[in-house]
Design an enzyme around this catalytic site. Structure first.
Site, short mmCIF file in Angstrom:
data_model
loop_
_atom_site.label_atom_id
_atom_site.label_comp_id
_atom_site.label_asym_id
_atom_site.label_seq_id
_atom_site.Cartn_x
_atom_site.Cartn_y
_atom_site.Cartn_z
N ASP A 97 9.73 -1.52 4.30
CA ASP A 97 8.76 -1.09 3.29
C ASP A 97 8.30 0.32 3.64
OD1 ASP A 97 6.98 -1.13 1.13
OD2 ASP A 97 5.39 -2.10 2.27
N TYR B 1 5.50 6.09 -1.21
CA TYR B 1 6.72 6.19 -2.00
C TYR B 1 6.42 6.42 -3.48
CZ TYR B 1 10.15 4.81 1.57
OH TYR B 1 10.99 4.78 2.66
N GLY B 2 5.30 5.91 -3.96
CA GLY B 2 4.99 6.04 -5.38
C GLY B 2 4.83 7.47 -5.85
N CYS C 16 3.58 -4.32 -6.54
CA CYS C 16 3.68 -3.56 -5.29
C CYS C 16 3.34 -4.54 -4.19
CB CYS C 16 2.71 -2.38 -5.28
SG CYS C 16 2.59 -1.53 -3.68
N THR C 17 4.15 -4.59 -3.16
CA THR C 17 3.91 -5.60 -2.11
C THR C 17 2.62 -5.33 -1.34
OG1 THR C 17 5.37 -4.36 -0.60
CG2 THR C 17 6.33 -6.22 -1.83
N HIS C 18 2.07 -4.12 -1.44
CA HIS C 18 0.76 -3.86 -0.83
C HIS C 18 -0.36 -4.64 -1.52
CE1 HIS C 18 2.55 -0.33 1.21
NE2 HIS C 18 1.48 -0.35 1.99
N CYS D 64 9.69 -3.76 -0.92
CA CYS D 64 8.97 -2.67 -1.58
C CYS D 64 9.50 -2.57 -3.00
CB CYS D 64 9.22 -1.37 -0.81
SG CYS D 64 8.59 0.12 -1.62
N ASN D 65 8.62 -2.73 -3.97
CA ASN D 65 9.06 -2.68 -5.36
C ASN D 65 9.60 -1.30 -5.73
OD1 ASN D 65 6.73 -4.91 -5.41
ND2 ASN D 65 8.12 -5.29 -7.11
N THR D 66 8.92 -0.25 -5.28
CA THR D 66 9.35 1.10 -5.63
C THR D 66 10.74 1.39 -5.08
OG1 THR D 66 7.06 1.88 -5.66
CG2 THR D 66 8.77 3.55 -5.49
#
Length: 268
Positions: free
Chosen positions: A14, A46-47, A192-194, A78-80
């Site tokens: 991530d 990353y976003g 978002c995994t956060h 990580c989705n992004t």
């Protein structure tokens, strides 16, 4: 692939600490699995990066990690990174790769109002991949999106012991609810995994009439399926957390990671 050795780890990747929300349910299913958790602190957030930057950075960094730790499977938690670089990573690496995508399909099955919110990073919510998921699984629904880099910072801070500012939570939710039709949202996808690290704060602000959903348990089940029949150690050993070196952002205290089975921190 050859049958992996019992001590071959699962590699979680991530931009920061958000992937811990995927690691947690995976350890519940595979309690003795060796773990390497990698966070790209040198590249966070990353976003804010361009698609081209991430399409080059993520496969290169994962390649280094695979050479160093020899995992049996890698998880882009990580989705992004998944929505932008998953195809590039799979083309570059010769091992199973599990990605993370917004849980729009289960959200469309849960909603009663027909209005779904997708809360992610700016990079994730703009992706054509999200358009495709919405068209495939929520064609007859309204899908509203909002990118909130503030929530990533708040989640990282929370794991370090910092208080979460209620105004940050309120602004993120307002980015969805203040859109046309947003007052009817009854399911919010945490894309978002956060963001599940802020589950309690988000749920309290959204209210009991809104369901928050993420894909972590589904990803854990996918990992368990792909490794079914493989040998594991008989007892669990402490995992490794590895951080890319950043002058502005040191690794978190080990105490923040020990609840996730991490026993050692490294930097690269």
């Amino acid at each position: 692939m050859q049958t992996p050795a019992p001590d071959a780890p699962i590699l979680f990747f991530d931009s920061g600490l958000g992937g811990l929300t995927v690691l947690g349910p995976t350890r519940a299913l595979l309690p003795t699995a060796p773990i390497v958790y990698a966070a790209d602190y040198a590249g966070l957030p990353y976003g804010k990066k361009s698609d081209a930057e991430l399409a080059a950075r993520v496969p290169a960094l994962l390649g280094r990690l695979v050479e160093r730790y020899h995992p049996r499977l890698a998880v882009i938690a990580c989705n992004t990174a998944s929505t932008i670089a998953l195809t590039h990573v799979r083309a570059a690496l010769d091992l199973p790769i599990v990605g993370t995508v917004p849980a729009i399909k289960p959200a469309s099955e849960l909603t009663r109002s027909g209005v779904i919110g997708v809360l992610g990073t700016e990079a994730t919510v703009r992706q054509p991949y999200v358009d495709d998921l919405s068209a495939k699984f929520a064609r007859d629904k309204t899908v509203l999106r909002h990118g909130s880099p503030e929530l990533v910072t708040a989640a990282e801070g929370k794991l370090r012991g910092a208080p979460v500012d209620p105004a940050t939570i309120a602004r993120a939710l307002a980015g969805l609810t203040e859109q046309a039709g947003g007052d009817a949202i009854d399911v919010i996808v945490l894309a978002c995994t956060h963001f599940p690290l802020l589950q309690d704060e988000l749920q309290a602000a959204a209210g009991p009439g809104v369901t928050l959903i993420d894909g972590a348990t589904g990803i854990a089940r996918r990992i368990a399926h792909l490794t079914q029949g493989q040998a594991w150690p008989k007892t669990a050993a402490p995992g490794i957390a590895v951080f890319t070196r950043s002058e502005d952002r040191p690794p978190p205290p080990l105490a923040a990671l020990t609840p996730y089975g991490i026993g050692r921190i490294e930097t690269i």
